[in-house]
Design a protein around this motif. Structure first.
Motif, PDB file in Angstrom:
ATOM      1  N   GLN A   3       0.818  -1.207   0.000  1.00  0.00           N
ATOM      2  CA  GLN A   3       0.000   0.000   0.000  1.00  0.00           C
ATOM      3  C   GLN A   3       0.855   1.262   0.000  1.00  0.00           C
ATOM      4  N   GLU A   4       1.960   1.228   0.729  1.00  0.00           N
ATOM      5  CA  GLU A   4       2.870   2.371   0.712  1.00  0.00           C
ATOM      6  C   GLU A   4       3.497   2.550  -0.662  1.00  0.00           C
ATOM      7  N   GLU A  64       2.191   1.723  -3.533  1.00  0.00           N
ATOM      8  CA  GLU A  64       1.176   2.296  -4.416  1.00  0.00           C
ATOM      9  C   GLU A  64       1.014   3.790  -4.163  1.00  0.00           C
ATOM     10  N   LYS A  65       1.021   4.177  -2.908  1.00  0.00           N
ATOM     11  CA  LYS A  65       0.843   5.578  -2.541  1.00  0.00           C
ATOM     12  C   LYS A  65       2.008   6.439  -3.025  1.00  0.00           C
ATOM     13  N   ASN A  66       3.230   5.899  -2.931  1.00  0.00           N
ATOM     14  CA  ASN A  66       4.422   6.685  -3.249  1.00  0.00           C
ATOM     15  C   ASN A  66       4.788   6.670  -4.729  1.00  0.00           C
TER      16      ASN A  66
END
Length: 318
Positions: free
Chosen positions: A262-263, A265-267
């Motif tokens: 998830q990190e 994807e976010k970054n």
């Protein structure tokens, strides 16, 4: 990577029975070959959808010098492959060279190169080559480099030896070999004006290195990436990645925490995370049940459309 005491056997060798192929959302693609139907390096293999035969090059044949620093081994049979051709390569020079395997679409070749980074089982593993074969079947030129220089992890080794084996796979050396492979693909496909950008696919160990590779892609070789349950990923490098990445994993994967995915994807701008409920590590290329096999088919279809949109559609509009 988890510590040796907590690290499960990477992949099961259990095989599943033949199953009905799901309808794909876009163009049809060949079903995954079942390993018990053939043994490497069998000279021919049948594609169940197209009913064509393809030739595997045998090992220990005499190589011939090809373009630049590449040595290409001859196929053993003169019969033309009607769907996908496969050939073993040696990229680089002398002790700095690495082995690789190149699969090329024959009749439906879209001129685009894809670099495929294997899991710890290495570039000769049947599951890795099967997946690469399916990617080539839908039109791509797929290069699988030997990231372990002849020393992949062996499923029969005691798991207590894994960390020692992994410590011998220098990240710097692996990164160098990936860069050398990418440069070879650039010279073969991009410099010839065939492919404007390369794609990159990575599994597990290779998925972690996919992220690092895209973060340092200063030459802008790559147009997109597909990361299957990458391990040892550092979310902080996501901001350095300038192309969209598709992340695929299961929510029951002990080696690939959802929080890290998830990190990432976010970054990573323009990226997408697809999570499969109940799936463990390796489900997309080593399914262990009919249910996992269905999700593996779905993941392949999503990957196929992702590559099409980010490599072929953008190339046409470039």
């Amino acid at each position: 990577m988890a510590a040796a005491s907590a690290f499960p056997v990477p992949f099961s060798t259990r095989r599943t029975a033949p199953r009905q192929r799901l309808d794909a959302p876009a163009v049809a693609f060949p079903p995954r070959p079942l390993h018990h139907l053939y043994d490497y390096p069998s000279p021919f293999r049948r594609c169940g959808l197209y009913h064509h035969r393809r030739a595997y090059p045998r090992r220990n044949v005499v190589g011939r010098e090809m373009i630049g620093q590449v040595k290409l081994k001859d196929d053993v049979d003169d019969e033309a492959c009607e769907l996908v051709s496969g050939v073993e390569l040696s990229i680089g020079e002398d002790q700095d060279s690495i082995h690789a395997y190149l699969l090329k679409a024959v009749k439906n070749n879209n001129g685009t190169g894809v670099l495929l980074l294997s899991d710890v089982m290495g570039f000769e593993d049947p599951s890795i080559r099967d997946f690469a074969y399916r990617v080539a079947c839908i039109g791509y030129n797929v290069l699988i480099p030997d990231l372990f220089r002849g020393n992949p992890w062996n499923i029969n080794q005691p798991i207590t030896e894994f960390e020692h084996w992994l410590s011998r796979q220098s990240p710097k050396r692996v990164a160098k070999d990936i860069s050398m492979s990418a440069k070879w693909m650039r010279d073969e496909f991009m410099a010839a004006g065939i492919s404007k950008k390369l794609g990159i696919i990575g599994f597990c160990f290779g998925g972690g290195h996919l992220v690092e590779t895209l973060a340092r892609d200063e030459q802008a070789y790559f147009g997109t990436g597909v990361c299957f349950y990458g391990t040892n990923m550092n979310p902080s490098v996501g901001s350095s990645i300038k192309v969209p990445v598709l992340f695929i994993c299961g929510d029951n994967d002990l080696l690939c925490p959802i929080s890290i995915q998830q990190e990432m994807e976010k970054n990573t701008g323009g990226s997408k995370l697809k999570i499969y409920s109940g799936r463990e590590h390796g489900f997309a290329h080593r399914p262990k049940s009919d249910e996992e096999d269905q999700d593996a088919e779905d993941a392949f279809a999503i990957m196929r459309n992702w590559l099409h949109d980010d490599l072929l559609v953008r190339k046409d509009h470039a």
